[in-house]
Design a protein around this motif. Structure first.
Motif, PDB file in Angstrom:
ATOM      1  N   TYR A  38       9.026  44.875  41.632  1.00 30.98           N
ATOM      2  CA  TYR A  38       7.628  45.242  41.456  1.00 30.98           C
ATOM      3  C   TYR A  38       6.856  44.765  42.679  1.00 30.98           C
ATOM      4  CZ  TYR A  38       9.346  45.394  36.649  1.00 30.98           C
ATOM      5  OH  TYR A  38      10.086  45.670  35.529  1.00 30.98           O
ATOM      6  N   PRO A  39       5.764  45.433  43.016  1.00 33.19           N
ATOM      7  CA  PRO A  39       4.971  44.949  44.152  1.00 33.19           C
ATOM      8  C   PRO A  39       4.554  43.496  43.950  1.00 33.19           C
ATOM      9  CG  PRO A  39       4.247  47.138  43.493  1.00 33.19           C
ATOM     10  CD  PRO A  39       5.205  46.672  42.438  1.00 33.19           C
ATOM     11  N   LEU A  40       4.782  42.680  44.948  1.00 31.18           N
ATOM     12  CA  LEU A  40       4.450  41.262  44.852  1.00 31.18           C
ATOM     13  C   LEU A  40       2.968  41.063  44.578  1.00 31.18           C
ATOM     14  CD1 LEU A  40       5.770  38.444  45.131  1.00 31.18           C
ATOM     15  CD2 LEU A  40       5.140  38.505  47.547  1.00 31.18           C
ATOM     16  N   SER A  41       2.146  41.913  45.156  1.00 31.33           N
ATOM     17  CA  SER A  41       0.701  41.785  44.982  1.00 31.33           C
ATOM     18  C   SER A  41       0.268  42.011  43.541  1.00 31.33           C
ATOM     19  CB  SER A  41      -0.028  42.787  45.889  1.00 31.33           C
ATOM     20  OG  SER A  41       0.391  44.109  45.607  1.00 31.33           O
ATOM     21  N   GLU A  42       1.095  42.726  42.758  1.00 32.87           N
ATOM     22  CA  GLU A  42       0.755  42.985  41.361  1.00 32.87           C
ATOM     23  C   GLU A  42       1.322  41.918  40.438  1.00 32.87           C
ATOM     24  OE1 GLU A  42       1.938  46.888  40.170  1.00 32.87           O
ATOM     25  OE2 GLU A  42       0.894  47.888  41.832  1.00 32.87           O
ATOM     26  N   LEU A  43       2.570  41.522  40.670  1.00 34.89           N
ATOM     27  CA  LEU A  43       3.224  40.586  39.757  1.00 34.89           C
ATOM     28  C   LEU A  43       2.950  39.130  40.104  1.00 34.89           C
ATOM     29  CD1 LEU A  43       5.005  41.295  37.319  1.00 34.89           C
ATOM     30  CD2 LEU A  43       6.993  40.658  38.685  1.00 34.89           C
ATOM     31  N   ALA A  44       2.769  38.843  41.383  1.00 34.64           N
ATOM     32  CA  ALA A  44       2.524  37.457  41.811  1.00 34.64           C
ATOM     33  C   ALA A  44       1.503  37.462  42.944  1.00 34.64           C
ATOM     34  CB  ALA A  44       3.815  36.797  42.248  1.00 34.64           C
ATOM     35  N   PRO A  45       0.254  37.789  42.634  1.00 28.84           N
ATOM     36  CA  PRO A  45      -0.768  37.920  43.685  1.00 28.84           C
ATOM     37  C   PRO A  45      -0.994  36.643  44.484  1.00 28.84           C
ATOM     38  CG  PRO A  45      -1.762  37.964  41.486  1.00 28.84           C
ATOM     39  CD  PRO A  45      -0.294  38.088  41.307  1.00 28.84           C
ATOM     40  N   SER A  46      -0.819  35.490  43.849  1.00 31.17           N
ATOM     41  CA  SER A  46      -1.047  34.235  44.574  1.00 31.17           C
ATOM     42  C   SER A  46       0.015  34.042  45.653  1.00 31.17           C
ATOM     43  CB  SER A  46      -1.037  33.049  43.606  1.00 31.17           C
ATOM     44  OG  SER A  46       0.210  32.968  42.925  1.00 31.17           O
ATOM     45  N   ILE A  47       1.257  34.399  45.356  1.00 31.81           N
ATOM     46  CA  ILE A  47       2.331  34.297  46.355  1.00 31.81           C
ATOM     47  C   ILE A  47       2.103  35.306  47.471  1.00 31.81           C
ATOM     48  CG2 ILE A  47       4.807  34.563  46.748  1.00 31.81           C
ATOM     49  CD1 ILE A  47       5.305  33.612  43.925  1.00 31.81           C
ATOM     50  N   ALA A  48       1.669  36.512  47.101  1.00 28.02           N
ATOM     51  CA  ALA A  48       1.394  37.538  48.107  1.00 28.02           C
ATOM     52  C   ALA A  48       0.264  37.095  49.033  1.00 28.02           C
ATOM     53  CB  ALA A  48       1.030  38.855  47.424  1.00 28.02           C
ATOM     54  N   LYS A  49      -0.755  36.469  48.466  1.00 26.39           N
ATOM     55  CA  LYS A  49      -1.892  36.013  49.268  1.00 26.39           C
ATOM     56  C   LYS A  49      -1.476  34.891  50.217  1.00 26.39           C
ATOM     57  CE  LYS A  49      -6.679  34.437  48.834  1.00 26.39           C
ATOM     58  NZ  LYS A  49      -7.770  34.082  47.879  1.00 26.39           N
ATOM     59  N   ALA A  50      -0.591  34.015  49.747  1.00 25.38           N
ATOM     60  CA  ALA A  50      -0.136  32.901  50.584  1.00 25.38           C
ATOM     61  C   ALA A  50       0.851  33.343  51.661  1.00 25.38           C
ATOM     62  CB  ALA A  50       0.512  31.827  49.702  1.00 25.38           C
ATOM     63  N   ASN A  51       1.388  34.553  51.513  1.00 23.78           N
ATOM     64  CA  ASN A  51       2.361  35.074  52.480  1.00 23.78           C
ATOM     65  C   ASN A  51       1.936  36.475  52.911  1.00 23.78           C
ATOM     66  OD1 ASN A  51       4.921  33.085  52.301  1.00 23.78           O
ATOM     67  ND2 ASN A  51       4.035  33.342  50.255  1.00 23.78           N
ATOM     68  N   PRO A  52       0.875  36.586  53.709  1.00 26.43           N
ATOM     69  CA  PRO A  52       0.347  37.906  54.071  1.00 26.43           C
ATOM     70  C   PRO A  52       1.348  38.778  54.831  1.00 26.43           C
ATOM     71  CG  PRO A  52      -0.619  36.180  55.429  1.00 26.43           C
ATOM     72  CD  PRO A  52       0.105  35.490  54.333  1.00 26.43           C
ATOM     73  N   ASN A  53       2.320  38.167  55.479  1.00 26.11           N
ATOM     74  CA  ASN A  53       3.339  38.941  56.197  1.00 26.11           C
ATOM     75  C   ASN A  53       4.634  39.088  55.394  1.00 26.11           C
ATOM     76  OD1 ASN A  53       1.726  39.282  58.545  1.00 26.11           O
ATOM     77  ND2 ASN A  53       2.207  37.170  59.153  1.00 26.11           N
ATOM     78  N   GLY A  54       4.564  38.718  54.121  1.00 26.43           N
ATOM     79  CA  GLY A  54       5.734  38.829  53.259  1.00 26.43           C
ATOM     80  C   GLY A  54       6.525  37.544  53.188  1.00 26.43           C
ATOM     81  N   VAL A  55       7.240  37.362  52.091  1.00 26.55           N
ATOM     82  CA  VAL A  55       8.092  36.190  51.894  1.00 26.55           C
ATOM     83  C   VAL A  55       9.388  36.415  52.655  1.00 26.55           C
ATOM     84  CG1 VAL A  55       9.321  34.777  50.211  1.00 26.55           C
ATOM     85  CG2 VAL A  55       7.087  35.771  49.621  1.00 26.55           C
ATOM     86  N   ARG A  56       9.689  35.548  53.632  1.00 28.02           N
ATOM     87  CA  ARG A  56      10.808  35.789  54.533  1.00 28.02           C
ATOM     88  C   ARG A  56      12.131  35.205  54.056  1.00 28.02           C
ATOM     89  NH1 ARG A  56       9.196  38.433  59.191  1.00 28.02           N
ATOM     90  NH2 ARG A  56       7.119  39.258  58.722  1.00 28.02           N
ATOM     91  N   ASN A  57      12.108  34.273  53.132  1.00 28.16           N
ATOM     92  CA  ASN A  57      13.348  33.656  52.654  1.00 28.16           C
ATOM     93  C   ASN A  57      13.470  33.869  51.148  1.00 28.16           C
ATOM     94  OD1 ASN A  57      14.251  32.423  55.182  1.00 28.16           O
ATOM     95  ND2 ASN A  57      12.433  31.115  54.951  1.00 28.16           N
ATOM     96  N   LEU A  58      14.586  34.468  50.743  1.00 26.73           N
ATOM     97  CA  LEU A  58      14.800  34.750  49.326  1.00 26.73           C
ATOM     98  C   LEU A  58      15.464  33.566  48.643  1.00 26.73           C
ATOM     99  CD1 LEU A  58      14.915  36.679  46.889  1.00 26.73           C
ATOM    100  CD2 LEU A  58      17.104  37.525  47.782  1.00 26.73           C
ATOM    101  N   SER A  59      14.881  33.115  47.571  1.00 26.13           N
ATOM    102  CA  SER A  59      15.504  32.102  46.718  1.00 26.13           C
ATOM    103  C   SER A  59      15.253  32.505  45.271  1.00 26.13           C
ATOM    104  CB  SER A  59      14.917  30.708  47.000  1.00 26.13           C
ATOM    105  OG  SER A  59      13.529  30.676  46.727  1.00 26.13           O
ATOM    106  N   TRP A  60      16.154  32.088  44.396  1.00 23.99           N
ATOM    107  CA  TRP A  60      16.073  32.504  42.999  1.00 23.99           C
ATOM    108  C   TRP A  60      15.812  31.306  42.091  1.00 23.99           C
ATOM    109  CZ3 TRP A  60      15.883  37.555  41.984  1.00 23.99           C
ATOM    110  CH2 TRP A  60      16.407  38.442  42.925  1.00 23.99           C
ATOM    111  N   LYS A  61      14.886  31.486  41.177  1.00 26.94           N
ATOM    112  CA  LYS A  61      14.595  30.472  40.161  1.00 26.94           C
ATOM    113  C   LYS A  61      15.236  30.933  38.859  1.00 26.94           C
ATOM    114  CE  LYS A  61      10.837  28.043  37.804  1.00 26.94           C
ATOM    115  NZ  LYS A  61       9.362  27.925  37.659  1.00 26.94           N
TER     116      LYS A  61
END
Length: 333
Positions: free
Chosen positions: A52-75
């Motif tokens: 899902y678009p990060l801006s819709e599901l996790a807007p706070s993470i999208a805002k903190a990473n305006p150029n996208g999240v560069r490292n994938l990690s799984w919770k």
């Protein structure tokens, strides 16, 4: 492993070659998140992945990473009930929020097979590649091409079965389908060669339910226009087209005899081989240039054991019948 492309070209993953993609194979699934996978044989659990678009599901993470999240990690977390156990995985990567699930019957909790399958699911999650937005249409188009080639491969199983059975009407119908497919692919390649582009005219390769597609006669006309075939070949295919329609639609209400079907089937098989050689010529022309479906950039012209196994897996996905099923397991392991 074989790659799987999200239908909109958003991301790619690597799944075991002997796992089935469920959304296109089962009537109660749609081609949208979540996308489901499980082994063809004796499945004991189901792996799912959603985006899902990060801006819709996790807007706070999208805002903190305006150029996208560069490292994938799984919770990881759990969500079990009285019937099913569910392992949940949440991740964010570039502009996408990702959710992975592995679901199995509660009675299998602690089963060693589940632990093995769960390990495979985690490998799949770690294989995620987010496609840059500018390349997503191309990724989705390549997926349509891969499905097209899988369907074409599956059609040869049907043709061989029809020939073995001496089923002339089936031979005529399937050969007509294949001639149409060879010309469609030749047209796509010819346009790419002419324009020196990677763009794929998927309107020739895919027609969704309810979508107005390009009819067979129009394919003949386009093939003549772009010099895929000459006038003599066009006339031959047009004559066969009329004969095929007479066989399929007017066998009972016309004077055509079953004996005539043998000759018509033979004509179709001869035309099929000529059309196949036409396609082969275009594939060979493209195999030495750095663009297009079979260009050197994408390596699809290379015939390897893994490529053949992936094609067999695609044919299995098209058939979904035990009669035509090929083994795709890696015998080297």
């Amino acid at each position: 492993m074989k790659h799987w492309t999200e239908p909109n070209g958003i991301f790619l993953i690597q799944i075991p070659i002997d796992w089935q993609y469920l959304n296109s194979g089962l009537s109660d699934y749609e081609e949208k998140s979540p996308y489901g996978f499980q082994p063809y044989e004796d499945p004991i659990g189901c792996f799912q992945i959603s985006c899902y678009p990060l801006s819709e599901l996790a807007p706070s993470i999208a805002k903190a990473n305006p150029n996208g999240v560069r490292n994938l990690s799984w919770k990881a977390s759990r969500e079990d009930n009285s019937e099913f156990c569910t392992h949940l995985f949440f991740g964010a990567y570039y502009d996408q929020a990702l959710i992975g699930k592995y679901i199995y019957d509660v009675g299998l909790e602690g089963d060693k097979r589940i632990a093995k399958q769960l390990g495979i699911a985690i490998k799949i999650l770690n294989s995620v590649v987010i496609v840059p937005e500018s390349d997503r249409k191309l990724a989705a188009d390549f997926d349509k091409f891969d499905r097209f080639t899988g369907s074409l491969a599956a059609s040869h199983d049907l043709l061989c079965a029809a020939i073995d059975a001496g089923a002339c009407i089936e031979i005529i119908a399937i050969a007509a389908n294949q001639i149409d497919a060879y010309l469609r692919l030749s047209l796509v390649i010819a346009r790419q060669l002419d324009e020196k582009t990677n763009n794929i005219e998927t309107r020739y390769l895919f027609q969704a339910d309810g979508e107005k597609g390009i009819m067979e006669r129009k394919v003949f006309e386009d093939a003549l226009k772009f010099k895929i075939i000459d006038q003599e070949a066009f006339n031959c295919l047009s004559e066969l087209y009329s004969l095929r329609n007479r066989v399929i639609h007017r066998y009972i209400i016309s004077d055509i005899k079953s004996r005539d079907l043998v000759e018509i089937a033979g004509k179709y098989l001869s035309a099929l081989e000529r059309t196949r050689l036409t396609l082969r010529d275009f594939e060979q022309k493209q195999a030495v240039v750095p663009y297009g479906l079979y260009g050197t950039k994408f390596g699809k012209a290379l015939v390897t054991d893994d490529a053949i196994r992936r094609l067999h897996a695609s044919a299995n996905d098209k058939h979904l019948l035990e009669k035509y099923k090929r083994s795709v397991s890696d015998r080297r392991r």
